[in-house]
Design an enzyme around this catalytic site. Sequence first.
Site, PDB file in Angstrom:
ATOM      1  NE  ARG A 187      14.304 -20.383   1.064  1.00  0.00           N
ATOM      2  CZ  ARG A 187      14.481 -20.661   2.447  1.00  0.00           C
ATOM      3  NH1 ARG A 187      15.611 -20.392   2.862  1.00  0.00           N
ATOM      4  NH2 ARG A 187      13.701 -21.033   3.418  1.00  0.00           N
TER       5      ARG A 187
ATOM      6  CD  GLU B 248      20.167 -19.315  -0.984  1.00  0.00           C
ATOM      7  OE1 GLU B 248      21.046 -18.585  -0.633  1.00  0.00           O
ATOM      8  OE2 GLU B 248      19.396 -19.858  -0.086  1.00  0.00           O
TER       9      GLU B 248
ATOM     10  NE  ARG C 267      26.053 -24.101   4.025  1.00  0.00           N
ATOM     11  CZ  ARG C 267      25.858 -24.411   5.091  1.00  0.00           C
ATOM     12  NH1 ARG C 267      26.407 -25.375   5.518  1.00  0.00           N
ATOM     13  NH2 ARG C 267      25.218 -23.694   5.670  1.00  0.00           N
ATOM     14  CG  HIS C 268      22.978 -22.397  -0.168  1.00  0.00           C
ATOM     15  ND1 HIS C 268      24.070 -21.967   0.311  1.00  0.00           N
ATOM     16  CD2 HIS C 268      22.166 -22.099   0.687  1.00  0.00           C
ATOM     17  CE1 HIS C 268      23.940 -21.587   1.669  1.00  0.00           C
ATOM     18  NE2 HIS C 268      22.662 -21.601   1.757  1.00  0.00           N
TER      19      HIS C 268
ATOM     20  CD  GLU D 245      20.183 -24.552   8.737  1.00  0.00           C
ATOM     21  OE1 GLU D 245      20.802 -23.715   9.163  1.00  0.00           O
ATOM     22  OE2 GLU D 245      19.167 -24.392   8.429  1.00  0.00           O
TER      23      GLU D 245
ATOM     24  CB  SER E  94      15.023 -23.896  10.283  1.00  0.00           C
ATOM     25  OG  SER E  94      16.608 -23.213  10.503  1.00  0.00           O
TER      26      SER E  94
ATOM     27  NE  ARG F 106      21.813 -27.012   2.680  1.00  0.00           N
ATOM     28  CZ  ARG F 106      21.661 -25.778   3.516  1.00  0.00           C
ATOM     29  NH1 ARG F 106      21.612 -25.699   4.702  1.00  0.00           N
ATOM     30  NH2 ARG F 106      21.896 -24.855   2.796  1.00  0.00           N
TER      31      ARG F 106
END
Length: 289
Positions: free
Chosen positions: A67, A69, A75-76, A212, A215, A263
Amino acid sequence: MHKFMQANNFTEIHSPKIVAQGAEGGANIFRLDYFGKSAFLNQSPQFYKQMAVAFFDRVYEIAPVYRAEKHATSRHINEYIGLDFEMGYIDSMYDVMKMEIAMLKSIFEYIKENYQNELKILEADVPEIKEVPSIKFADAIELLRGGEGSGKKFDLDPEDEVNLGKYAKEKYDSDFIFVTHFPSSKPPFYAMNSREDPREAYKFDLLFRGLEITSGGQRIHDYNEQVEKMKAQGLDPADFKNYLEAHKYGLPPHGGLGIGLERLLMKLLNKNNIRETSLFPRDINRLLP
Ligand code: ATP
């Protein structure tokens, strides 16, 4: 996870990480030059998991996910390990949620049985999973904001997640809470719209101690339904011709999820920053070691 998945008839797959298109949309995708053509680093094994369900029924993959980011958050990271599974012949997304809870229970039991010493050194706080509460997205927004701005909101922000974590702990004594039925207008385009209210999708997130970690949801398996939803989200089905062949030639009702390993560990080990639970973290400023 390997043990649990294999005991439950999931086949392990290894999907390509160099891909022709992203599954999750958005700007956080790494582009690369593939012999003069444009290619990407995969944002998720989503398309491949779904295609593999057509012939393996149940599949899982434990592999890097990329990703791009662009912001530094706690958190990333830009490369993480995705714990993904996808299962065919489900009745609803609740089958996927049940499978996730059974899997997490099995993982926690396994580490408690086999890694007592390590858990002590790391000061891990392994949760006791009882009944995991579940709240609809619209009800969560109502609860958190008294409905204020609920019509405009399409996702939870980090503060919402923290507050829902507190709510789950206080009201249900649970470290986990599912949030379900996110707005259907929001990505991903492969999430099945609710039959009861098409403004909602059969999509869920799992929060662990206010963050989170997952998903998931039920995916669209019908070709026409998938084409329509792509159009509704402003996408051109022609760009997904290859993926759509799976729908055209036969996919069973199916659903699945993705968990970010770092995470999950971050919450298990009570760390405030995801970089502490990645062996060699990759972030916007870090490419070494
Ligand atoms: P967020 O809203 O927190 O940015 P997301 O909605 O982009 O996450 P998904 O695409 O749903 O995340 O990915 C599934 C899971 O993968 C997330 O629940 C999370 O555990 C993990 N994940 C996603 N992006 C990252 C990242 N950049 N670094 C670490 N883990 C991630």
